[in-house]
Design a protein around this motif. Structure first.
Motif, PDB file in Angstrom:
ATOM      1  N   LYS A   1      14.209   4.272  -8.426  1.00 34.53           N
ATOM      2  CA  LYS A   1      12.955   4.626  -7.908  1.00 34.53           C
ATOM      3  C   LYS A   1      12.186   5.113  -9.165  1.00 34.53           C
ATOM      4  O   LYS A   1      12.733   5.904 -10.140  1.00 34.53           O
ATOM      5  N   VAL A   2      10.819   4.857  -9.237  1.00 29.94           N
ATOM      6  CA  VAL A   2      10.010   5.561 -10.122  1.00 29.94           C
ATOM      7  C   VAL A   2       8.945   6.240  -9.369  1.00 29.94           C
ATOM      8  O   VAL A   2       7.977   5.787  -8.786  1.00 29.94           O
ATOM      9  N   ALA A   3       9.128   7.346  -9.296  1.00 33.88           N
ATOM     10  CA  ALA A   3       8.076   8.305  -8.657  1.00 33.88           C
ATOM     11  C   ALA A   3       7.963   7.554  -7.262  1.00 33.88           C
ATOM     12  O   ALA A   3       8.724   7.247  -6.450  1.00 33.88           O
ATOM     13  N   THR A   4       6.500   7.346  -6.760  1.00 32.86           N
ATOM     14  CA  THR A   4       6.165   6.863  -5.421  1.00 32.86           C
ATOM     15  C   THR A   4       5.619   5.429  -5.645  1.00 32.86           C
ATOM     16  O   THR A   4       4.938   4.834  -4.556  1.00 32.86           O
ATOM     17  N   HIS A   5       5.631   4.999  -6.921  1.00 33.76           N
ATOM     18  CA  HIS A   5       4.605   3.795  -7.091  1.00 33.76           C
ATOM     19  C   HIS A   5       5.667   2.265  -7.217  1.00 33.76           C
ATOM     20  O   HIS A   5       5.042   1.457  -7.519  1.00 33.76           O
ATOM     21  N   ARG A   6       6.992   2.694  -7.596  1.00 37.64           N
ATOM     22  CA  ARG A   6       7.709   1.445  -7.842  1.00 37.64           C
ATOM     23  C   ARG A   6       9.213   1.767  -7.216  1.00 37.64           C
ATOM     24  O   ARG A   6       9.783   2.765  -7.623  1.00 37.64           O
ATOM     25  N   VAL A   7       9.846   0.768  -6.714  1.00 38.16           N
ATOM     26  CA  VAL A   7      11.064   0.605  -6.225  1.00 38.16           C
ATOM     27  C   VAL A   7      11.732  -0.768  -6.594  1.00 38.16           C
ATOM     28  O   VAL A   7      11.182  -1.669  -6.427  1.00 38.16           O
ATOM     29  N   GLN A   8      13.002  -0.691  -7.332  1.00 39.60           N
ATOM     30  CA  GLN A   8      13.747  -1.901  -7.454  1.00 39.60           C
ATOM     31  C   GLN A   8      14.915  -2.006  -6.350  1.00 39.60           C
ATOM     32  O   GLN A   8      15.361  -0.971  -6.225  1.00 39.60           O
ATOM     33  N   LEU A   9      14.853  -3.102  -5.903  1.00 42.51           N
ATOM     34  CA  LEU A   9      15.943  -3.307  -4.846  1.00 42.51           C
ATOM     35  C   LEU A   9      16.715  -4.376  -5.147  1.00 42.51           C
ATOM     36  O   LEU A   9      16.271  -5.558  -5.623  1.00 42.51           O
ATOM     37  N   ASP A  10      18.161  -4.276  -4.779  1.00 41.46           N
ATOM     38  CA  ASP A  10      19.030  -5.364  -4.967  1.00 41.46           C
ATOM     39  C   ASP A  10      19.456  -6.059  -3.791  1.00 41.46           C
ATOM     40  O   ASP A  10      19.349  -5.383  -2.818  1.00 41.46           O
ATOM     41  N   ILE A  11      19.749  -7.331  -3.881  1.00 40.27           N
ATOM     42  CA  ILE A  11      20.496  -7.953  -2.715  1.00 40.27           C
ATOM     43  C   ILE A  11      21.330  -9.138  -3.582  1.00 40.27           C
ATOM     44  O   ILE A  11      20.842  -9.928  -4.170  1.00 40.27           O
TER      45      ILE A  11
ATOM     46  N   VAL B   1       9.433  -3.601  -5.722  1.00 47.06           N
ATOM     47  CA  VAL B   1       8.191  -2.990  -4.398  1.00 47.06           C
ATOM     48  C   VAL B   1       7.275  -2.369  -5.502  1.00 47.06           C
ATOM     49  O   VAL B   1       7.758  -1.256  -5.983  1.00 47.06           O
ATOM     50  N   ALA B   2       6.066  -2.637  -5.707  1.00 44.76           N
ATOM     51  CA  ALA B   2       5.092  -1.816  -6.537  1.00 44.76           C
ATOM     52  C   ALA B   2       4.115  -1.413  -5.603  1.00 44.76           C
ATOM     53  O   ALA B   2       3.472  -2.051  -4.625  1.00 44.76           O
ATOM     54  N   GLN B   3       3.106  -0.514  -6.247  1.00 48.13           N
ATOM     55  CA  GLN B   3       1.833  -0.039  -5.551  1.00 48.13           C
ATOM     56  C   GLN B   3       0.793  -1.058  -5.532  1.00 48.13           C
ATOM     57  O   GLN B   3       0.655  -1.692  -6.889  1.00 48.13           O
ATOM     58  N   LEU B   4       0.222  -1.330  -4.541  1.00 51.82           N
ATOM     59  CA  LEU B   4      -1.125  -2.029  -4.411  1.00 51.82           C
ATOM     60  C   LEU B   4      -2.194  -1.313  -4.601  1.00 51.82           C
ATOM     61  O   LEU B   4      -2.410   0.039  -3.660  1.00 51.82           O
ATOM     62  N   TYR B   5      -3.147  -1.293  -5.535  1.00 50.07           N
ATOM     63  CA  TYR B   5      -4.132  -0.449  -5.537  1.00 50.07           C
ATOM     64  C   TYR B   5      -5.457  -1.036  -5.161  1.00 50.07           C
ATOM     65  O   TYR B   5      -5.616  -2.318  -5.716  1.00 50.07           O
TER      66      TYR B   5
ATOM     67  N   ALA C   1       0.678  -1.070  -0.017  1.00 50.20           N
ATOM     68  CA  ALA C   1       0.033  -0.196   0.048  1.00 50.20           C
ATOM     69  C   ALA C   1       0.896   1.230   0.141  1.00 50.20           C
ATOM     70  O   ALA C   1       0.549   2.199  -0.439  1.00 50.20           O
ATOM     71  N   ASP C   2       2.038   1.387   0.685  1.00 50.80           N
ATOM     72  CA  ASP C   2       3.001   2.362   0.870  1.00 50.80           C
ATOM     73  C   ASP C   2       4.178   1.778   0.459  1.00 50.80           C
ATOM     74  O   ASP C   2       4.912   1.319   1.016  1.00 50.80           O
ATOM     75  N   VAL C   3       4.621   2.283  -1.042  1.00 48.65           N
ATOM     76  CA  VAL C   3       5.734   1.588  -1.697  1.00 48.65           C
ATOM     77  C   VAL C   3       6.940   2.314  -0.926  1.00 48.65           C
ATOM     78  O   VAL C   3       8.026   1.542  -0.611  1.00 48.65           O
ATOM     79  N   THR C   4       7.165   3.557  -0.620  1.00 44.36           N
ATOM     80  CA  THR C   4       8.096   4.195   0.039  1.00 44.36           C
ATOM     81  C   THR C   4       8.638   3.543   1.226  1.00 44.36           C
ATOM     82  O   THR C   4       9.707   3.309   1.437  1.00 44.36           O
ATOM     83  N   SER C   5       7.369   3.613   2.069  1.00 37.67           N
ATOM     84  CA  SER C   5       7.778   2.876   3.457  1.00 37.67           C
ATOM     85  C   SER C   5       8.323   1.514   3.297  1.00 37.67           C
ATOM     86  O   SER C   5       9.230   1.151   4.356  1.00 37.67           O
ATOM     87  N   ALA C   6       7.708   0.679   2.353  1.00 35.11           N
ATOM     88  CA  ALA C   6       7.943  -0.724   2.360  1.00 35.11           C
ATOM     89  C   ALA C   6       9.426  -0.889   1.740  1.00 35.11           C
ATOM     90  O   ALA C   6      10.473  -1.646   2.437  1.00 35.11           O
ATOM     91  N   SER C   7       9.745   0.060   0.949  1.00 35.61           N
ATOM     92  CA  SER C   7      11.223  -0.230   0.522  1.00 35.61           C
ATOM     93  C   SER C   7      12.382   0.275   1.454  1.00 35.61           C
ATOM     94  O   SER C   7      13.143  -0.398   1.752  1.00 35.61           O
ATOM     95  N   VAL C   8      11.827   1.472   2.194  1.00 33.84           N
ATOM     96  CA  VAL C   8      13.033   1.887   3.395  1.00 33.84           C
ATOM     97  C   VAL C   8      12.813   0.629   4.347  1.00 33.84           C
ATOM     98  O   VAL C   8      13.994   0.346   4.870  1.00 33.84           O
ATOM     99  N   TRP C   9      11.672  -0.082   4.703  1.00 35.12           N
ATOM    100  CA  TRP C   9      11.870  -1.109   5.851  1.00 35.12           C
ATOM    101  C   TRP C   9      12.442  -2.195   5.411  1.00 35.12           C
ATOM    102  O   TRP C   9      13.079  -2.923   5.886  1.00 35.12           O
ATOM    103  N   LEU C  10      12.142  -2.708   4.107  1.00 29.85           N
ATOM    104  CA  LEU C  10      12.973  -3.746   3.480  1.00 29.85           C
ATOM    105  C   LEU C  10      14.518  -3.657   3.652  1.00 29.85           C
ATOM    106  O   LEU C  10      15.356  -4.645   3.643  1.00 29.85           O
ATOM    107  N   CYS C  11      14.991  -2.259   3.042  1.00 29.36           N
ATOM    108  CA  CYS C  11      16.384  -2.091   3.298  1.00 29.36           C
ATOM    109  C   CYS C  11      16.881  -2.425   4.622  1.00 29.36           C
ATOM    110  O   CYS C  11      17.803  -2.813   5.092  1.00 29.36           O
TER     111      CYS C  11
END
Length: 146
Positions: free
Chosen positions: A48-58, A65-69, A28-38
């Protein structure tokens, strides 16, 4: 042999992670999810693509991480699981727990040579983190090599 700009599955693209399989997890909140996963699981933001998509590497892997609508996190709670290899599963578990992950199973060594734990993240996604302890022939614990 792939060249500098080509991998076994096609040419490289700066807009895509290099991993061959890339799970897309909805939050639901891509930005918070990305920060938390990191913070909790040690991912690194790569794009990052605006606030609706973030690519994460490991390591050599990646997730998106994508927006849940239109629905809450329960929509995705038990439809899949993501497995990530880490170098020290016990330290990783401690980090995730301190960050608020729900630990489903504590780090446990298994007969197939892996030490693993399971966790649920803030979006309801199931994760298994795995550390290799030994190179075990799968036939010794009942698997069949194909």
């Amino acid at each position: 042999m792939p060249t500098e700009h080509q991998f076994a599955y096609g040419p490289s693209n700066l807009s895509m992670p290099e991993a061959a399989v890339i799970p897309v997890l909805l939050y639901a909140d891509v930005t918070s999810a990305s920060v938390w996963l990191c913070q909790a699981f040690g991912f690194i933001e790569r794009l990052k693509v605006a606030t609706h998509r973030v690519q994460l590497d490991i390591g050599q892997g990646a997730v998106v991480v994508a927006q849940l609508y239109g629905a809450g996190p329960s929509l995705v709670a038990s439809t899949s699981s993501v497995m990530v290899r880490v170098s020290n599963v016990d330290l990783h578990c401690d980090r995730a727990k301190k960050a608020g992950a729900t630990i489903l199973s504590k780090p446990t060594s298994h007969i197939y040579g892996e030490r693993q734990y399971d966790a649920i993240d803030i979006g309801g996604h199931h994760w298994t983190f795995s550390q290799t302890e030994a190179d075990v022939d799968p036939r010794t614990w009942g698997a069949t090599l194909v």
